[in-house]
Write a protein that holds these residues in place. Structure first.
Motif, PDB file in Angstrom:
ATOM      1  N   ALA A 138      37.223  43.044  32.424  1.00 49.65           N
ATOM      2  CA  ALA A 138      37.560  44.544  32.659  1.00 49.65           C
ATOM      3  C   ALA A 138      37.899  45.210  31.598  1.00 49.65           C
ATOM      4  O   ALA A 138      39.053  44.381  30.676  1.00 49.65           O
ATOM      5  CB  ALA A 138      38.280  44.718  34.010  1.00 49.65           C
ATOM      6  N   ARG A 193      37.485  39.506  38.026  1.00 48.67           N
ATOM      7  CA  ARG A 193      37.519  40.205  36.892  1.00 48.67           C
ATOM      8  C   ARG A 193      38.737  41.336  37.037  1.00 48.67           C
ATOM      9  O   ARG A 193      39.423  41.621  35.967  1.00 48.67           O
ATOM     10  CB  ARG A 193      36.224  41.136  36.712  1.00 48.67           C
ATOM     11  N   ASP A 194      38.600  42.261  38.236  1.00 45.97           N
ATOM     12  CA  ASP A 194      39.601  43.105  38.405  1.00 45.97           C
ATOM     13  C   ASP A 194      41.291  42.335  38.520  1.00 45.97           C
ATOM     14  O   ASP A 194      42.208  43.031  37.765  1.00 45.97           O
ATOM     15  CB  ASP A 194      39.362  44.113  39.662  1.00 45.97           C
ATOM     16  N   ALA A 195      41.152  41.224  39.220  1.00 45.47           N
ATOM     17  CA  ALA A 195      42.654  40.674  39.308  1.00 45.47           C
ATOM     18  C   ALA A 195      43.142  40.298  37.867  1.00 45.47           C
ATOM     19  O   ALA A 195      44.394  40.450  37.507  1.00 45.47           O
ATOM     20  CB  ALA A 195      42.568  39.500  40.099  1.00 45.47           C
ATOM     21  N   ALA A 239      42.827  41.881  35.086  1.00 43.96           N
ATOM     22  CA  ALA A 239      43.272  42.972  34.431  1.00 43.96           C
ATOM     23  C   ALA A 239      44.576  43.540  35.093  1.00 43.96           C
ATOM     24  O   ALA A 239      45.130  44.579  34.309  1.00 43.96           O
ATOM     25  CB  ALA A 239      42.258  44.170  34.629  1.00 43.96           C
ATOM     26  N   ALA A 240      45.153  43.034  35.912  1.00 47.27           N
ATOM     27  CA  ALA A 240      46.420  43.590  36.654  1.00 47.27           C
ATOM     28  C   ALA A 240      47.394  43.277  35.421  1.00 47.27           C
ATOM     29  O   ALA A 240      47.560  42.446  34.525  1.00 47.27           O
ATOM     30  CB  ALA A 240      46.721  42.865  37.951  1.00 47.27           C
ATOM     31  N   GLU A 256      33.648  36.644  37.199  1.00 48.15           N
ATOM     32  CA  GLU A 256      33.155  37.785  38.003  1.00 48.15           C
ATOM     33  C   GLU A 256      33.955  38.184  38.815  1.00 48.15           C
ATOM     34  O   GLU A 256      34.484  39.174  39.241  1.00 48.15           O
ATOM     35  CB  GLU A 256      31.729  37.670  38.016  1.00 48.15           C
ATOM     36  N   ARG A 288      40.857  32.913  42.672  1.00 51.37           N
ATOM     37  CA  ARG A 288      41.497  33.879  43.035  1.00 51.37           C
ATOM     38  C   ARG A 288      42.896  33.372  43.334  1.00 51.37           C
ATOM     39  O   ARG A 288      43.833  33.948  43.016  1.00 51.37           O
ATOM     40  CB  ARG A 288      41.032  34.511  44.225  1.00 51.37           C
ATOM     41  N   THR A 330      41.978  44.287  29.852  1.00 48.96           N
ATOM     42  CA  THR A 330      42.504  42.868  29.945  1.00 48.96           C
ATOM     43  C   THR A 330      43.010  42.523  28.815  1.00 48.96           C
ATOM     44  O   THR A 330      42.423  42.439  27.884  1.00 48.96           O
ATOM     45  CB  THR A 330      41.335  41.930  30.717  1.00 48.96           C
TER      46      THR A 330
END
Length: 202
Positions: A116, A89-91, A93-94, A86, A63, A119
């Protein structure tokens, strides 16, 4: 010397031999200052020593690396990629983030299933001579980087390696040749020298 003020930040998830070779090559070539490099790895004490040698930052987890970096280099063993990514994953895609993989056998389709949707990512295989600015980076032709990201990637790594674009099905072949070639070359060069000495050359 690159424009280091506007240089991208580069993060490594995994900081083994290949990741360290990439970071060392960039820093020693003046392509990227160590202060713009972030890394995380399983053994934090060892990581701290490795990053300190380059003036880079040691992060306690992925992170921290993703938060600090424009380009995130995935440099863990292939079987660990999905589990390591995992939690971030969302971070990843920012906006403003792009994933650069150096994990063997993990191509575009693999990352489409792991990351995601939306990405930005590129699969590559570099070789260790990148540490002395003489590397080769085989890159999969199919990727999802923006034009700006692609230009920034080529501008950065083009300073320490020859960038070669290949079809996805040829990536493993290209990486095997680029990865093993320097070792075989070193062996036959050493053998030539040994043979000369054996037969009387000073």
């Amino acid at each position: 010397m690159a424009d280091q003020v506007n240089a991208p930040t580069l993060g490594f998830i995994g900081f083994g031999n290949m990741a360290q070779a990439m970071a060392k090559g960039l820093v020693e070539a003046g392509a990227l200052p160590g202060t713009r490099i972030y890394a995380t790895a399983a053994h934090f004490d060892k990581l701290q020593a490795s990053t300190a040698a380059l003036g880079a930052h040691a992060c306690e987890d992925a992170r921290g690396v993703v938060k600090a970096s424009d380009f995130v280099v995935v440099a863990v063993k292939p079987h660990l990629v999905a589990s390591v990514l995992e939690p971030v994953r969302d971070a990843l895609a920012a906006p403003g983030k792009a994933v650069i993989s150096v994990a063997a056998g993990c191509g575009f389709d693999f990352y489409e299933g792991v990351l995601a949707p939306g990405t930005h990512h590129l699969s590559t295989i570099p070789n260790t001579p990148i540490a002395v600015g003489a590397g080769v980076v085989a890159c999969e032709q199919r990727h999802s980087l923006s034009e700006g990201e692609l230009a920034a990637f080529e501008d950065l790594f083009g300073q320490v390696a020859l960038i070669e674009w290949v079809d996805g099905k040829l990536l493993s072949t290209a990486s095997a040749i680029a990865g093993c070639g320097p070792a075989f070359a070193a062996m036959f060069l050493e053998a030539l020298g040994d043979a000369g000495v054996k037969h009387g050359l000073p």
